[in-house]
Design a protein around this motif. Sequence first.
Motif, PDB file in Angstrom:
ATOM      1  N   PRO A  58      28.913 -34.452 -41.664  1.00 28.76           N
ATOM      2  CA  PRO A  58      30.419 -35.042 -42.218  1.00 28.76           C
ATOM      3  C   PRO A  58      31.059 -33.865 -42.339  1.00 28.76           C
ATOM      4  N   GLU A  59      30.934 -32.430 -42.371  1.00 31.98           N
ATOM      5  CA  GLU A  59      31.573 -31.729 -41.927  1.00 31.98           C
ATOM      6  C   GLU A  59      32.178 -31.786 -40.569  1.00 31.98           C
ATOM      7  N   LYS A  60      31.698 -31.995 -39.920  1.00 32.89           N
ATOM      8  CA  LYS A  60      31.772 -31.465 -38.520  1.00 32.89           C
ATOM      9  C   LYS A  60      33.218 -32.498 -37.898  1.00 32.89           C
ATOM     10  N   ARG A  61      32.363 -34.155 -38.261  1.00 31.75           N
ATOM     11  CA  ARG A  61      33.572 -34.865 -37.802  1.00 31.75           C
ATOM     12  C   ARG A  61      34.615 -34.919 -38.411  1.00 31.75           C
ATOM     13  N   GLN A  62      34.601 -34.668 -40.260  1.00 28.50           N
ATOM     14  CA  GLN A  62      36.013 -34.126 -40.476  1.00 28.50           C
ATOM     15  C   GLN A  62      37.212 -33.081 -40.118  1.00 28.50           C
ATOM     16  N   ARG A  63      36.797 -32.310 -39.715  1.00 34.83           N
ATOM     17  CA  ARG A  63      37.055 -31.308 -38.729  1.00 34.83           C
ATOM     18  C   ARG A  63      37.726 -32.249 -37.311  1.00 34.83           C
ATOM     19  N   TYR A  64      36.415 -32.702 -36.936  1.00 34.11           N
ATOM     20  CA  TYR A  64      36.970 -33.160 -35.464  1.00 34.11           C
ATOM     21  C   TYR A  64      38.660 -34.316 -35.549  1.00 34.11           C
ATOM     22  N   SER A  72      32.386 -30.298 -27.966  1.00 33.56           N
ATOM     23  CA  SER A  72      32.476 -29.737 -28.252  1.00 33.56           C
ATOM     24  C   SER A  72      31.190 -28.809 -29.693  1.00 33.56           C
ATOM     25  N   GLY A  73      32.526 -28.909 -31.152  1.00 39.63           N
ATOM     26  CA  GLY A  73      32.331 -28.018 -32.216  1.00 39.63           C
ATOM     27  C   GLY A  73      32.919 -27.091 -32.061  1.00 39.63           C
ATOM     28  N   GLN A  74      33.579 -26.428 -30.882  1.00 44.71           N
ATOM     29  CA  GLN A  74      34.084 -25.312 -31.242  1.00 44.71           C
ATOM     30  C   GLN A  74      35.932 -25.128 -31.688  1.00 44.71           C
ATOM     31  N   PRO A  75      35.641 -24.067 -32.458  1.00 41.59           N
ATOM     32  CA  PRO A  75      37.442 -24.134 -32.588  1.00 41.59           C
ATOM     33  C   PRO A  75      38.786 -24.719 -31.148  1.00 41.59           C
ATOM     34  N   ARG A  76      38.969 -25.571 -31.438  1.00 42.78           N
ATOM     35  CA  ARG A  76      39.983 -25.512 -30.510  1.00 42.78           C
ATOM     36  C   ARG A  76      40.799 -24.416 -30.106  1.00 42.78           C
ATOM     37  N   GLY A  77      40.253 -24.062 -28.631  1.00 40.01           N
ATOM     38  CA  GLY A  77      41.428 -23.119 -27.625  1.00 40.01           C
ATOM     39  C   GLY A  77      39.788 -22.567 -27.039  1.00 40.01           C
TER      40      GLY A  77
END
Length: 305
Positions: A58-64, A72-77
Amino acid sequence: MADPYQLLGVARNASDEEIKKAYRRLAKKLHPDVNPGNKKIENQFKEATAAYDLLSDPEKRQRYDRGEIDESGQPRGFGGYGGYRRGAGGARRARDFGLDEETGGPEDVFRDFFGFGNRQRAGMRMRGADVSYQVEVSFLEAALGSKKRLNLTDGKSLDVTIPPGTQTGQTLRLKGQGLPGAGGATAGDAYVEVLVADHAFFTRDGFDILLEAPITLYEAVLGATITVPTIDGKVALKVPEDSNTGTQLRLKGKGITNPKTGQRGDQYVRFVVTLPDQVDSDLRSAIERWAKTHSYNVRNKLSNP
Protein backbone atom coordinates in the motif's frame (compact mmCIF):
# COMPACT_ATOMS: atom_id res chain seq x y z
CA MET A 1 9.98 -1.37 -16.85
CA ALA A 2 6.52 -0.41 -18.11
CA ASP A 3 3.73 0.97 -15.97
CA PRO A 4 2.89 -1.73 -13.37
CA TYR A 5 -0.86 -1.27 -13.87
CA GLN A 6 -0.42 -1.96 -17.59
CA LEU A 7 1.86 -4.94 -16.93
CA LEU A 8 -0.77 -6.58 -14.72
CA GLY A 9 -3.65 -5.44 -16.92
CA VAL A 10 -5.60 -3.68 -14.17
CA ALA A 11 -7.08 -0.21 -13.78
CA ARG A 12 -5.37 2.36 -11.58
CA ASN A 13 -8.26 2.12 -9.10
CA ALA A 14 -8.12 -1.69 -8.96
CA SER A 15 -8.65 -3.29 -5.56
CA ASP A 16 -6.00 -5.37 -3.80
CA GLU A 17 -7.96 -8.49 -4.65
CA GLU A 18 -8.12 -7.57 -8.34
CA ILE A 19 -4.37 -6.98 -8.39
CA LYS A 20 -3.78 -10.30 -6.65
CA LYS A 21 -5.97 -12.18 -9.14
CA ALA A 22 -4.30 -10.47 -12.08
CA TYR A 23 -0.86 -11.49 -10.86
CA ARG A 24 -1.99 -15.08 -10.30
CA ARG A 25 -3.27 -15.30 -13.88
CA LEU A 26 -0.01 -13.97 -15.28
CA ALA A 27 2.10 -16.18 -13.01
CA LYS A 28 0.31 -19.28 -14.26
CA LYS A 29 1.01 -18.30 -17.86
CA LEU A 30 4.54 -16.90 -17.54
CA HIS A 31 6.29 -18.90 -14.82
CA PRO A 32 9.72 -20.17 -16.01
CA ASP A 33 8.92 -23.73 -14.92
CA VAL A 34 6.04 -23.75 -17.39
CA ASN A 35 8.17 -22.18 -20.16
CA PRO A 36 11.63 -23.69 -19.72
CA GLY A 37 14.38 -21.98 -21.70
CA ASN A 38 12.20 -19.15 -22.97
CA LYS A 39 14.13 -16.03 -21.92
CA LYS A 40 11.53 -13.63 -23.30
CA ILE A 41 8.74 -15.08 -21.18
CA GLU A 42 11.08 -15.33 -18.19
CA ASN A 43 11.72 -11.58 -18.44
CA GLN A 44 7.99 -10.94 -18.70
CA PHE A 45 7.49 -13.00 -15.53
CA LYS A 46 10.12 -10.92 -13.71
CA GLU A 47 8.46 -7.70 -14.82
CA ALA A 48 5.04 -8.90 -13.69
CA THR A 49 6.50 -9.95 -10.35
CA ALA A 50 8.17 -6.57 -9.86
CA ALA A 51 4.88 -4.85 -10.74
CA TYR A 52 3.03 -6.95 -8.18
CA ASP A 53 5.72 -6.27 -5.59
CA LEU A 54 5.08 -2.55 -5.99
CA LEU A 55 1.28 -2.52 -6.23
CA SER A 56 0.70 -5.07 -3.45
CA ASP A 57 2.48 -2.79 -0.98
CA PRO A 58 0.00 0.00 0.00
CA GLU A 59 2.73 2.49 0.86
CA LYS A 60 4.67 1.90 -2.36
CA ARG A 61 1.52 2.05 -4.42
CA GLN A 62 0.50 5.41 -2.92
CA ARG A 63 3.96 6.85 -3.48
CA TYR A 64 3.99 5.62 -7.07
CA ASP A 65 0.53 7.09 -7.73
CA ARG A 66 1.77 10.43 -6.35
CA GLY A 67 4.81 10.26 -8.65
CA GLU A 68 7.34 10.03 -5.79
CA ILE A 69 8.86 6.75 -6.99
CA ASP A 70 9.25 5.14 -10.41
CA GLU A 71 8.15 1.71 -11.69
CA SER A 72 11.12 0.03 -10.02
CA GLY A 73 10.26 1.50 -6.61
CA GLN A 74 13.15 3.95 -6.60
CA PRO A 75 12.82 7.70 -5.98
CA ARG A 76 12.41 9.63 -9.19
CA GLY A 77 15.78 10.31 -10.80
CA PHE A 78 17.54 7.14 -9.53
CA GLY A 79 18.15 3.79 -11.25
CA GLY A 80 15.71 0.98 -10.68
CA TYR A 81 16.11 -2.69 -10.05
CA GLY A 82 14.70 -5.87 -11.55
CA GLY A 83 13.11 -8.99 -10.11
CA TYR A 84 11.47 -9.12 -6.68
CA ARG A 85 12.58 -9.04 -3.06
CA ARG A 86 11.64 -10.92 0.06
CA GLY A 87 11.30 -8.03 2.47
CA ALA A 88 8.37 -6.81 4.51
CA GLY A 89 6.24 -6.78 1.37
CA GLY A 90 7.05 -10.43 0.79
CA ALA A 91 5.97 -11.34 4.31
CA ARG A 92 2.73 -9.42 3.86
CA ARG A 93 2.00 -11.21 0.61
CA ALA A 94 2.72 -14.54 2.27
CA ARG A 95 0.00 -13.85 4.81
CA ASP A 96 -2.37 -12.85 2.02
CA PHE A 97 -1.95 -16.25 0.38
CA GLY A 98 -1.83 -18.29 3.60
CA LEU A 99 1.92 -18.98 3.49
CA ASP A 100 4.57 -18.55 6.14
CA GLU A 101 7.04 -15.68 6.03
CA GLU A 102 10.04 -17.86 5.23
CA THR A 103 8.67 -18.98 1.86
CA GLY A 104 6.39 -16.10 0.99
CA GLY A 105 7.93 -14.91 -2.28
CA PRO A 106 5.85 -14.67 -5.45
CA GLU A 107 7.35 -17.86 -6.87
CA ASP A 108 6.19 -19.75 -3.76
CA VAL A 109 2.74 -18.24 -4.22
CA PHE A 110 2.74 -19.68 -7.71
CA ARG A 111 3.90 -23.10 -6.55
CA ASP A 112 1.35 -23.28 -3.78
CA PHE A 113 -1.48 -22.10 -5.97
CA PHE A 114 -0.78 -24.50 -8.87
CA GLY A 115 0.20 -27.49 -6.81
CA PHE A 116 3.87 -28.14 -7.49
CA GLY A 117 7.15 -27.57 -5.66
CA ASN A 118 8.15 -28.86 -2.24
CA ARG A 119 5.18 -27.38 -0.38
CA GLN A 120 1.69 -28.80 -0.86
CA ARG A 121 -1.38 -27.97 1.20
CA ALA A 122 -2.67 -30.88 3.21
CA GLY A 123 -5.57 -32.63 1.50
CA MET A 124 -5.27 -30.60 -1.73
CA ARG A 125 -5.62 -32.49 -5.00
CA MET A 126 -4.73 -30.51 -8.04
CA ARG A 127 -3.67 -31.57 -11.53
CA GLY A 128 -0.08 -30.67 -12.39
CA ALA A 129 0.65 -27.73 -14.67
CA ASP A 130 1.25 -28.23 -18.39
CA VAL A 131 4.67 -27.36 -19.81
CA SER A 132 5.75 -26.21 -23.26
CA TYR A 133 8.77 -27.21 -25.34
CA GLN A 134 10.09 -26.58 -28.84
CA VAL A 135 11.93 -29.07 -31.03
CA GLU A 136 13.54 -28.40 -34.42
CA VAL A 137 13.53 -31.05 -37.13
CA SER A 138 14.79 -31.12 -40.70
CA PHE A 139 12.49 -30.97 -43.73
CA LEU A 140 12.95 -34.69 -44.39
CA GLU A 141 12.44 -35.65 -40.73
CA ALA A 142 9.10 -33.85 -40.77
CA ALA A 143 8.06 -35.22 -44.16
CA LEU A 144 9.00 -38.86 -43.53
CA GLY A 145 8.63 -39.01 -39.73
CA SER A 146 11.37 -39.46 -37.16
CA LYS A 147 12.23 -39.57 -33.46
CA LYS A 148 13.84 -36.66 -31.58
CA ARG A 149 15.36 -36.69 -28.09
CA LEU A 150 13.75 -34.10 -25.78
CA ASN A 151 15.21 -33.05 -22.42
CA LEU A 152 12.46 -32.49 -19.83
CA THR A 153 12.42 -29.99 -16.96
CA ASP A 154 12.91 -32.75 -14.38
CA GLY A 155 16.24 -33.72 -15.98
CA LYS A 156 14.87 -36.78 -17.74
CA SER A 157 14.92 -37.25 -21.51
CA LEU A 158 12.24 -38.61 -23.78
CA ASP A 159 12.17 -39.77 -27.40
CA VAL A 160 9.39 -37.87 -29.18
CA THR A 161 7.80 -39.41 -32.26
CA ILE A 162 7.47 -36.92 -35.11
CA PRO A 163 4.65 -38.29 -37.32
CA PRO A 164 5.11 -38.27 -41.11
CA GLY A 165 3.67 -35.11 -42.63
CA THR A 166 4.26 -32.91 -39.58
CA GLN A 167 4.15 -29.18 -40.42
CA THR A 168 6.02 -26.33 -38.80
CA GLY A 169 4.11 -24.87 -35.86
CA GLN A 170 2.27 -28.14 -35.22
CA THR A 171 2.01 -29.03 -31.53
CA LEU A 172 2.35 -32.57 -30.20
CA ARG A 173 0.78 -33.51 -26.85
CA LEU A 174 2.70 -35.79 -24.48
CA LYS A 175 0.15 -36.91 -21.94
CA GLY A 176 1.35 -36.97 -18.33
CA GLN A 177 4.79 -35.53 -19.11
CA GLY A 178 4.13 -32.15 -17.48
CA LEU A 179 4.68 -31.14 -13.86
CA PRO A 180 3.51 -33.53 -11.10
CA GLY A 181 0.11 -33.01 -9.49
CA ALA A 182 -0.55 -32.22 -5.83
CA GLY A 183 -2.04 -34.72 -3.39
CA GLY A 184 -1.75 -37.66 -5.76
CA ALA A 185 -3.51 -35.91 -8.65
CA THR A 186 -2.44 -36.60 -12.23
CA ALA A 187 0.52 -34.86 -13.81
CA GLY A 188 0.06 -32.19 -16.43
CA ASP A 189 0.86 -32.65 -20.09
CA ALA A 190 3.79 -31.52 -22.20
CA TYR A 191 3.09 -29.66 -25.42
CA VAL A 192 5.87 -29.80 -28.00
CA GLU A 193 5.86 -27.25 -30.82
CA VAL A 194 7.64 -28.57 -33.91
CA LEU A 195 9.77 -26.16 -35.97
CA VAL A 196 10.65 -27.47 -39.44
CA ALA A 197 13.86 -26.17 -41.02
CA ASP A 198 13.91 -25.06 -44.65
CA HIS A 199 15.32 -27.44 -47.26
CA ALA A 200 18.03 -26.54 -49.75
CA PHE A 201 15.82 -27.22 -52.81
CA PHE A 202 12.46 -28.71 -51.73
CA THR A 203 9.53 -26.42 -50.95
CA ARG A 204 6.31 -27.62 -49.33
CA ASP A 205 2.85 -26.64 -50.58
CA GLY A 206 0.30 -28.41 -48.39
CA PHE A 207 1.16 -32.06 -48.97
CA ASP A 208 2.77 -31.42 -52.36
CA ILE A 209 6.47 -30.76 -52.90
CA LEU A 210 7.81 -28.21 -55.37
CA LEU A 211 11.25 -28.53 -56.98
CA GLU A 212 12.97 -26.25 -59.49
CA ALA A 213 15.22 -28.31 -61.78
CA PRO A 214 17.78 -26.54 -64.00
CA ILE A 215 18.05 -27.92 -67.55
CA THR A 216 20.54 -27.07 -70.28
CA LEU A 217 19.69 -25.25 -73.48
CA TYR A 218 20.05 -28.40 -75.60
CA GLU A 219 18.00 -30.49 -73.09
CA ALA A 220 15.24 -27.91 -73.37
CA VAL A 221 15.24 -27.93 -77.19
CA LEU A 222 16.00 -31.57 -77.95
CA GLY A 223 14.54 -33.27 -74.89
CA ALA A 224 16.40 -35.55 -72.51
CA THR A 225 16.14 -37.88 -69.54
CA ILE A 226 17.47 -36.34 -66.33
CA THR A 227 17.76 -37.44 -62.68
CA VAL A 228 15.91 -35.44 -60.01
CA PRO A 229 15.72 -35.89 -56.22
CA THR A 230 12.58 -36.79 -54.27
CA ILE A 231 12.13 -37.36 -50.54
CA ASP A 232 12.33 -41.10 -51.29
CA GLY A 233 15.50 -40.88 -53.39
CA LYS A 234 16.47 -40.06 -56.97
CA VAL A 235 14.22 -40.84 -59.96
CA ALA A 236 14.55 -40.54 -63.73
CA LEU A 237 12.42 -37.86 -65.41
CA LYS A 238 11.93 -37.28 -69.14
CA VAL A 239 12.25 -33.69 -70.32
CA PRO A 240 9.96 -33.22 -73.34
CA GLU A 241 11.29 -31.56 -76.49
CA ASP A 242 10.79 -27.78 -76.66
CA SER A 243 10.50 -27.42 -72.88
CA ASN A 244 10.81 -23.90 -71.52
CA THR A 245 11.43 -22.23 -68.19
CA GLY A 246 8.19 -22.74 -66.29
CA THR A 247 7.32 -26.07 -67.91
CA GLN A 248 6.14 -28.26 -65.03
CA LEU A 249 5.79 -32.03 -64.70
CA ARG A 250 4.11 -34.03 -61.93
CA LEU A 251 5.55 -37.02 -60.08
CA LYS A 252 2.41 -38.65 -58.71
CA GLY A 253 2.56 -39.89 -55.12
CA LYS A 254 6.03 -38.47 -54.48
CA GLY A 255 4.83 -35.80 -52.07
CA ILE A 256 4.14 -35.86 -48.32
CA THR A 257 1.72 -38.21 -46.55
CA ASN A 258 -1.50 -36.65 -45.29
CA PRO A 259 -1.81 -38.03 -41.72
CA LYS A 260 -5.62 -37.82 -41.83
CA THR A 261 -6.17 -39.69 -45.11
CA GLY A 262 -2.94 -41.66 -45.42
CA GLN A 263 -2.66 -40.48 -49.03
CA ARG A 264 0.52 -38.94 -50.41
CA GLY A 265 0.68 -35.68 -52.28
CA ASP A 266 2.61 -35.16 -55.50
CA GLN A 267 5.94 -33.63 -56.41
CA TYR A 268 5.97 -30.94 -59.09
CA VAL A 269 9.17 -30.35 -61.04
CA ARG A 270 9.48 -26.94 -62.69
CA PHE A 271 12.16 -26.59 -65.35
CA VAL A 272 14.52 -23.61 -65.45
CA VAL A 273 16.45 -23.29 -68.72
CA THR A 274 20.01 -22.39 -67.77
CA LEU A 275 22.85 -21.18 -69.96
CA PRO A 276 26.40 -22.40 -69.30
CA ASP A 277 28.49 -20.35 -66.91
CA GLN A 278 30.53 -19.15 -69.87
CA VAL A 279 29.06 -18.82 -73.38
CA ASP A 280 31.78 -19.80 -75.84
CA SER A 281 32.25 -18.51 -79.37
CA ASP A 282 30.67 -21.60 -80.98
CA LEU A 283 27.36 -21.13 -79.15
CA ARG A 284 27.40 -17.40 -79.71
CA SER A 285 28.01 -17.79 -83.46
CA ALA A 286 25.32 -20.44 -83.79
CA ILE A 287 22.75 -18.26 -82.03
CA GLU A 288 23.69 -15.23 -84.15
CA ARG A 289 23.21 -17.19 -87.38
CA TRP A 290 19.91 -18.64 -86.19
CA ALA A 291 18.57 -15.27 -84.96
CA LYS A 292 19.05 -13.62 -88.38
CA THR A 293 16.33 -15.79 -89.92
CA HIS A 294 14.22 -16.73 -86.86
CA SER A 295 12.94 -13.58 -85.22
CA TYR A 296 10.18 -14.05 -82.60
CA ASN A 297 8.53 -11.87 -79.93
CA VAL A 298 8.49 -13.15 -76.36
CA ARG A 299 7.08 -9.97 -74.81
CA ASN A 300 3.66 -9.69 -76.44
CA LYS A 301 1.98 -9.81 -73.04
CA LEU A 302 3.87 -6.69 -71.97
CA SER A 303 2.68 -4.52 -74.84
CA ASN A 304 -0.68 -3.59 -73.24
CA PRO A 305 -0.21 -2.77 -69.54
